[in-house]
Enzyme design. Structure first.
Site, PDB file in Angstrom:
ATOM      1  N   SER A 156       0.800  -1.411  -0.127  1.00  0.00           N
ATOM      2  CA  SER A 156       0.185   0.022   0.060  1.00  0.00           C
ATOM      3  C   SER A 156       0.784   1.243   0.067  1.00  0.00           C
ATOM      4  O   SER A 156       1.686   1.379  -1.002  1.00  0.00           O
ATOM      5  CB  SER A 156      -1.131  -0.118   1.213  1.00  0.00           C
ATOM      6  OG  SER A 156      -1.872   1.037   1.076  1.00  0.00           O
ATOM      7  N   GLU A 165      -9.095  -5.530  -4.806  1.00  0.00           N
ATOM      8  CA  GLU A 165      -8.325  -4.245  -4.082  1.00  0.00           C
ATOM      9  C   GLU A 165      -9.197  -2.981  -3.419  1.00  0.00           C
ATOM     10  O   GLU A 165      -9.157  -2.668  -2.427  1.00  0.00           O
ATOM     11  CB  GLU A 165      -7.259  -3.627  -5.121  1.00  0.00           C
ATOM     12  CG  GLU A 165      -6.239  -4.438  -5.441  1.00  0.00           C
ATOM     13  CD  GLU A 165      -5.089  -4.336  -4.343  1.00  0.00           C
ATOM     14  OE1 GLU A 165      -5.278  -3.601  -3.261  1.00  0.00           O
ATOM     15  OE2 GLU A 165      -4.019  -4.856  -4.278  1.00  0.00           O
TER      16      GLU A 165
END
EC number: 3.1.1.1
Length: 561
Positions: free
Chosen positions: A263, A385
């Site tokens: 991330s 996602e």
């Protein structure tokens, strides 16, 4: 092959070792002793190693500075353990309720959840002192080093000469550039896996970097007042340079450094790869970029200046120089309140184009291959996602279009219209990869912010890399982290022990050799040509086309916004 007793890793066993027997490393500016020895994992932990001066006073919003003072005193980091000031957007609380409801098969009342979080105005009030982590401090630029016992013992041979060093894995944490710390993850499972083949194993380094207003303010006004954009990136860079200078003292090989992050950590790694537009060679040989995240459309000059103005208003000052002179607690409170009150569905902080460290949009730098072509790459993303990040209130065309306006604030009207009508049209008959408005928003966030970024990375380097898809349900953003750091614990539905151990073997093998393939395990294909990935899911492991092999990814890399 040595078999790991995962049950034994459930117990974190720190052997009582006489302090004099714990290894000491002379860093020049201080002598740092291991804080303890883990008798289960057979590794030493060097905790809270300072890699920069405290970024206080004139060093606030400025370049990190290597430690200046020289001391022969032996320290072990005990009593430090600071984490950088933390914050979180309030709308994440609503999203958390949404994810919990949907994954449990329950209905979700967005209005009720939103009102519970926002109507009482808790998101625009100062944080109660009791809610603040006592470890939060601006003086947080520390790192931890985990070193297998055999690596320490083999630093030098019987003649006093250095032995070949162990491979090194440096980790940058996630947290949307506003939260997280070096202590978030326990690397004991990775270290154990690295010793399965009877080798000495790998060294693991966890790094703190500045967050929120302390690390990611940017913009022309901020710079004109002496602020340094992307201070968090400079922190990371200084830590990587620290590894290059000092890791041999722990038994590591500076030419075999892999940087891993998920991330925000993966996005940071992308920025480290494209840093200075290839003008400076990166201080690492390999990267593992997991769901590398940044939102390129959310950083406009107006937004950057508005964030600074809002921050100064919360502090009741009119300039950055005045902010530098304030007590630390005032800045911690303002940082928390600024992030908490951001509009629903919007990102807050992250890397910004600054003309120096980030000379241009990273997607454009990757398109122009302004990177060191020799860097070896392993990427991964999850199959779903955007599920927890696409706003739960996207239920029709109107709310989808409003979300496009939020996510692509830096884009012009033509790009936004093309997004809604052509790239992600409201067609739910099965001919597009979504069946609802929220899935439509999910795909938009996924491709703009993470999955397409993995494709750009692979296309920028000379040597074909490798890619993995994590498809264990719910396969949402960050759900693979528990597998990467599996140490025998965990019983959630998103953790599959077999998949977790496979992922760890692949990661460790890549750190050691630049190739994630282990004899006897499913083969990870090279990512080139038609772009295939190894998909790890509940129903098996198989090679599949990458989700990034689309015209939409091509568009997002080339369009100006």
């Amino acid at each position: 092959m040595q078999i790991i007793n995962w049950a034994s890793l459930l117990l974190v066993t720190w052997e009582t070792v006489v302090a004099a027997e714990l290894p000491i490393v002379d860093l020049g500016y201080q002598r740092h002793q291991a804080i303890g020895f883990n008798s289960t994992g057979r590794y030493y932990q060097f905790s809270n190693v300072r890699y920069a001066e405290p970024p206080l006073g004139p060093l606030r919003f400025s370049l990190p500075v290597s430690p200046r003072n020289r001391s022969h005193e032996v320290v072990n980091g005990k009593g430090l353990g600071n984490i950088c000031p933390q914050s979180q957007a309030c709308w994440f609380n609503v999203q958390g309720d949404f994810v919990s409801a949907v994954t449990a098969g329950s209905t979700f009342n967005f209005t009720a959840a939103y009102d519970q979080v926002y109507q009482q105005d808790e998101c625009t009030k100062p944080r109660p002192v009791a809610d603040q982590n006592p470890l939060e401090s601006e003086d947080c630029l520390f790192l931890d080093v985990y070193v297998p016992e055999k690596v320490i013992s083999k630093r030098r041979d019987g003649n006093g000469k250095s032995n070949p060093g162990a491979p090194v894995l440096v980790y940058f944490q996630d947290g949307a550039y506003v939260s997280g710390s070096k202590s978030d993850q326990n690397p004991s499972g990775l270290i154990a896996t690295s010793r399965e083949d009877g080798s000495t194993g790998i060294i693991y380094v966890g790094v703190n970097y500045r967050l929120g207003v302390f690390g990611w303010l940017s913009g022309q006004k901020f710079q004109s007042e002496g602020g340094l954009p992307n201070a968090g990136l400079y922190d990371e860079r200084l830590a990587l340079e620290w590894v290059q200078r000092h890791i041999t003292k722990f038994g590591g090989d500076p030419s075999r450094v892999t940087v891993m992050g998920v991330s925000a950590g993966g996005g940071s790694i992308t920025m480290q790869l494209t840093a200075y537009g290839r003008a400076i060679r990166p201080p690492f040989a390999q990267i593992i970029a997991q769901s590398p995240a940044w939102e390129p459309g959310t950083k406009t000059p107006a937004i950057e200046d508005d964030l600074l103005d809002s921050f100064l208003t919360l502090l009741n000052v009119s300039s950055l120089e005045e902010a530098r002179r304030l007590p630390s607690q005032a800045l911690l409170d303002a940082n928390y309140e600024l992030v908490a009150s951001r509009p629903y569905g919007s990102g807050v902080f992250g890397p910004a184009i600054d003309g120096s460290f980030v000379p241009d949009s990273p997607k454009r730098l990757l398109l122009e291959r302004k990177v060191d072509p020799s860097v070896r790459i392993l990427t991964s993303y999850t199959a779903n996602e955007g599920f927890m990040l696409a706003p739960a209130n996207v239920t029709d065309d109107a709310t989808f279009n409003r979300y496009v306006d939020v996510l692509l604030r830096g884009a012009n009207a033509s790009v936004r219209a093309h997004t809604s009508r052509v790239l992600y049209p409201p067609i739910f008959n099965g001919s597009w990869p979504y069946h609802s408005q929220h899935e439509r928003a999910n795909l938009l966030w996924s491709e703009v912010s993470t999955t397409c970024n993995t494709r750009y990375l692979h296309q920028a380097v000379a040597t074909p890399g490798y890619a993995i898809e994590y498809a264990v349900k719910p396969a949402m953003h960050l759900s693979d982290t528990s597998s990467v750091f599996y140490n025998g614990q965990g019983s959630s539905s998103s953790l599959n022990a077999t998949i977790a151990q496979l992922m760890q073997r692949q990661i460790v093998q890549f750190v050691k050799t630049g190739n994630p393939n282990v004899k006897g395990d499913p083969h990870v294909p090279l990512y080139h040509g038609q772009a295939h990935v190894l998909s790890l899911g509940d129903n098996g492991v198989r090679v599949e086309p990458a989700l990034t092999n689309t015209d939409r990814c091509t568009y997002w890399q080339q369009v100006e916004f």
